[in-house]
Scaffold this motif. Sequence first.
Motif, PDB file in Angstrom:
ATOM      1  N   ILE A  16      20.191 138.201 -27.770  1.00 35.08           N
ATOM      2  CA  ILE A  16      21.396 138.485 -26.993  1.00 35.08           C
ATOM      3  C   ILE A  16      21.023 139.105 -25.651  1.00 35.08           C
ATOM      4  O   ILE A  16      21.588 138.748 -24.605  1.00 35.08           O
ATOM      5  CB  ILE A  16      22.334 139.411 -27.798  1.00 35.08           C
ATOM      6  N   ALA A  17      20.063 140.021 -25.655  1.00 34.42           N
ATOM      7  CA  ALA A  17      19.608 140.641 -24.407  1.00 34.42           C
ATOM      8  C   ALA A  17      19.069 139.596 -23.445  1.00 34.42           C
ATOM      9  O   ALA A  17      19.346 139.638 -22.235  1.00 34.42           O
ATOM     10  CB  ALA A  17      18.543 141.693 -24.703  1.00 34.42           C
ATOM     11  N   ALA A  18      18.294 138.636 -23.959  1.00 38.90           N
ATOM     12  CA  ALA A  18      17.739 137.589 -23.106  1.00 38.90           C
ATOM     13  C   ALA A  18      18.842 136.735 -22.497  1.00 38.90           C
ATOM     14  O   ALA A  18      18.767 136.333 -21.322  1.00 38.90           O
ATOM     15  CB  ALA A  18      16.780 136.712 -23.919  1.00 38.90           C
ATOM     16  N   SER A  19      19.892 136.476 -23.278  1.00 40.00           N
ATOM     17  CA  SER A  19      21.011 135.689 -22.752  1.00 40.00           C
ATOM     18  C   SER A  19      21.754 136.456 -21.655  1.00 40.00           C
ATOM     19  O   SER A  19      22.159 135.866 -20.638  1.00 40.00           O
ATOM     20  CB  SER A  19      21.966 135.323 -23.888  1.00 40.00           C
ATOM     21  N   LEU A  20      21.908 137.756 -21.848  1.00 40.87           N
ATOM     22  CA  LEU A  20      22.573 138.552 -20.808  1.00 40.87           C
ATOM     23  C   LEU A  20      21.738 138.581 -19.531  1.00 40.87           C
ATOM     24  O   LEU A  20      22.286 138.514 -18.420  1.00 40.87           O
ATOM     25  CB  LEU A  20      22.812 139.978 -21.311  1.00 40.87           C
ATOM     26  N   GLU A  21      20.446 138.677 -19.660  1.00 36.17           N
ATOM     27  CA  GLU A  21      19.580 138.655 -18.479  1.00 36.17           C
ATOM     28  C   GLU A  21      19.738 137.338 -17.718  1.00 36.17           C
ATOM     29  O   GLU A  21      19.672 137.305 -16.486  1.00 36.17           O
ATOM     30  CB  GLU A  21      18.115 138.853 -18.888  1.00 36.17           C
ATOM     31  N   GLU A  22      19.995 136.261 -18.449  1.00 35.20           N
ATOM     32  CA  GLU A  22      20.123 134.940 -17.826  1.00 35.20           C
ATOM     33  C   GLU A  22      21.490 134.721 -17.196  1.00 35.20           C
ATOM     34  O   GLU A  22      21.593 134.095 -16.123  1.00 35.20           O
ATOM     35  CB  GLU A  22      19.869 133.852 -18.872  1.00 35.20           C
ATOM     36  N   HIS A  23      22.534 135.256 -17.812  1.00 35.37           N
ATOM     37  CA  HIS A  23      23.889 134.881 -17.403  1.00 35.37           C
ATOM     38  C   HIS A  23      24.687 136.012 -16.741  1.00 35.37           C
ATOM     39  O   HIS A  23      25.795 135.762 -16.248  1.00 35.37           O
ATOM     40  CB  HIS A  23      24.672 134.364 -18.617  1.00 35.37           C
ATOM     41  N   VAL A  24      24.160 137.226 -16.725  1.00 38.82           N
ATOM     42  CA  VAL A  24      24.869 138.371 -16.148  1.00 38.82           C
ATOM     43  C   VAL A  24      23.985 138.999 -15.070  1.00 38.82           C
ATOM     44  O   VAL A  24      22.759 139.033 -15.201  1.00 38.82           O
ATOM     45  CB  VAL A  24      25.206 139.413 -17.238  1.00 38.82           C
TER      46      VAL A  24
END
Length: 486
Positions: free
Chosen positions: A464-472
């Motif tokens: 989830i953290a990796a996805s936030l780094e990518e999209h936020v």
Amino acid sequence: MGAVMLQGTGSDVGKSVLVAGLCRALVNRGLRVQPFKPQNMSNNAAVTIDGGEIGRAQALQAIACKVEAHSDMNPVLLKPQADRTSQLIVHGQVRGTLGAGNFREARGALLGAVMESYGRLRQRCDIVVVEGAGSPAEINLRAGDIANMGFARAANVPVILIGDIDRGGVIAAIVGTKAVIDPADATMIRGFIINKFRGDPTLFEDGYRQIETLSGWQGFGVIPWLPATARLPSEDAVVLEKPQATDHRRKLVACPILPRISNFDDLDPLKLEEGLEVRMIPPGQPIPAEADLIILPGSKATIVDLKALRAQGWDIDILAHHRRGRAILGLCGGYQMLGKRIADPDGIEGPAGTIEGLGLLDVETTLTPIKALRAVSGMALGARFDGYEMHMGETTGPDTERPLVLFDDGRRDGASSADGIVMGSYVHGLLSDAAQRRALLARFGVEGSGRDYRASIDTALDEIAASLEEHVDVDALIALSAACAL
């Protein structure tokens, strides 16, 4: 640096998960992070290192921060125990009961306790990630608010508003929030994030810009649907209302959804087992006759829930299940229900009185005002476990001579029937340990996978953290946190 707060356009928009994911993303950048929720309302709770209790979501967020859970992370916790009353937990300890009539006045008086905890957290870290409750658009609850804008303004913490596009109407939800809240509250909101997006995000570009234009708030990103969220424990009982798929090829674990069900995340580790189907049984449906194991979960109001269980006819289903020689496990309140009777002489849960239990264990429970809150470890079913106790009551009787649990400190807990079919314990988190699940599942012919539940949570948080780094725009959120006054 200072703090940033995530509020939502409503409940179940993903605030808890996004706070956890952002905490992990910041920790992975080398920052010292603490989670914070001023006021929570939940019957899913966890024991803290300082001997208190906080909402389960804040305990998960502590894991995301790679720190021990502490009562300062959720200084005010309301645990509903009837339709119009809640147990009040302040700084991890029971403070009394709040009713609908005194709720607003009482919570406003708790702002001091909230600010004390927040101040202590600020001293322990680089950044505090704060979670709101419900929605700031609930303007009928604004007076005396300590959960959303009341806290944000008192602590001067900038707010990001989370909108759930999966439920529809996200443009109206965000722009409408701006339209109805107090202008001074609106100035605390510095931007928005769109959550749970499915499909091609370019299709929403016009809508995203229109939100920015109509609200005057900056967009910080569009987050796709996050499958890893399903591997995290849920705090909100809203998840119990969602339909579940069935798989008749697997052994069935059935759990009735009682009105005051609590700590139902105790069952989450069983979902790691491919040979099992965990089915939550809603009111109006019978407990399936083909169930291999029935689990009676924790309850915030055991006597009320036992009456509800009988009203649904589930007692008949459970007794029939027992006659078929199939296993039953009671956890905390569920353990108390399996006994011969439950007494509440002091009226802790409501009017003083006694109720007959299901009679499947030769034990009796007396509810007491002293609440047991402690981390525990030991042996059960021949395997090691780590968990925690969180209960008000003492259970005694002949079947306690066959305890389910032996604690490392020499104490015993729980009870088992003479034939070993019926078991009960006060320990929460008992099934988190792979060896413990394997020992339980072996009793009805399922080979445990040995998968590590805690490692599964940790991996999900990193995803989830990796996805936030990518999209936020995480850099912008960090910069925004500096706007918070020291």
